[in-house]
Write a protein that holds these residues in place. Sequence first.
Motif, mmCIF file in Angstrom:
data_model
loop_
_atom_site.group_PDB
_atom_site.id
_atom_site.type_symbol
_atom_site.label_atom_id
_atom_site.label_comp_id
_atom_site.label_asym_id
_atom_site.label_seq_id
_atom_site.Cartn_x
_atom_site.Cartn_y
_atom_site.Cartn_z
ATOM 1 N N GLY A 149 41.615 -136.154 47.308
ATOM 2 C CA GLY A 149 42.275 -134.879 47.026
ATOM 3 C C GLY A 149 43.789 -134.933 46.955
ATOM 4 O O GLY A 149 44.432 -133.910 46.742
ATOM 5 N N ARG A 150 44.381 -136.117 47.101
ATOM 6 C CA ARG A 150 45.858 -136.186 47.082
ATOM 7 C C ARG A 150 46.294 -137.592 46.683
ATOM 8 O O ARG A 150 46.132 -138.544 47.457
ATOM 9 N N ARG A 186 38.049 -135.911 45.379
ATOM 10 C CA ARG A 186 37.708 -135.522 46.749
ATOM 11 C C ARG A 186 36.361 -136.090 47.172
ATOM 12 O O ARG A 186 36.108 -136.301 48.366
ATOM 13 N N SER A 217 47.151 -132.914 43.402
ATOM 14 C CA SER A 217 46.337 -132.402 44.509
ATOM 15 C C SER A 217 45.081 -131.756 43.942
ATOM 16 O O SER A 217 45.129 -131.097 42.900
ATOM 17 N N VAL A 218 43.956 -131.940 44.644
ATOM 18 C CA VAL A 218 42.681 -131.359 44.221
ATOM 19 C C VAL A 218 42.121 -130.502 45.349
ATOM 20 O O VAL A 218 42.052 -130.943 46.505
ATOM 21 N N THR A 228 42.569 -128.713 40.039
ATOM 22 C CA THR A 228 43.431 -129.886 40.135
ATOM 23 C C THR A 228 44.827 -129.483 39.679
ATOM 24 O O THR A 228 44.987 -128.956 38.576
#
Length: 253
Positions: A149-150, A186, A217-218, A228
């Motif tokens: 996620g990042r 993620r 970032s998600v 996203t």
Amino acid sequence: MGPHRFTPTAHTGGAWSATEQHVSPLAGLLIHEIEAERIRQARPALLISRITLDILGPIAVSPFDIRVEIVRPGRTIELVEATAVIDGRDTVTARAWFACVEDTDAVAGGEPPSLEPPDTLPAWPLTEVWQGGYIESLDIRAIGIPQPGRTTAWVSTTVDLLAGESVSELAAFVGLVDTANGIAVRQEPTKWLFPNLDLTIHLYRQPSGRWIGLDTSVVFGHRGQGVTSSVLHDLEGPVGFAQQTLTVRPNLR
């Protein structure tokens, strides 16, 4: 093929399915065709400020046509639309807002910080996560350790967007932006599906060079929705932002 007819190569192969194209190269090609049509019609010299792509269905690996329409002509702002038609069906539509050029040096500010350049960063084989000819064609350099996620990474390719024809730096840049949804996953794609339905790009500076930086970032929500979000960079610094709407569901295949 004619001037509005195109054939995908192996380098367009999709990440989710071997029978589909990745939307990223097609996005760049749609912008190229928008720019080319404005040149053909001798439209005023304006800059693209926003691009929105809607993915209307699976992008088959088949020859396709692109039609372009100037939806809202103007001298200071203009809206242009391009649609990829594959197997007789509208498949991806891009809309680009153009705005006039002004000297705003005196009031410019508010940019995010620049990224560490890619020169000394090691290659990151994204093929460990994703399949497809498009992903295989990329040179990816992660900044730091990618996290679920990042992730922040630089992306480039030596494959021409359109064989035998030059394209603008903006079209080539846009042809890499959709990679963002694949660099900060993620969940494992073999267990969860999270394809994007669209891509929206906002620019406050025109990008240049062969590298695109994605500070991504998600977020997954609780009812099958996700987003996203990316800050977009070139080697000179940040240029704008991108967002992608995700549909999140278990991978039952």
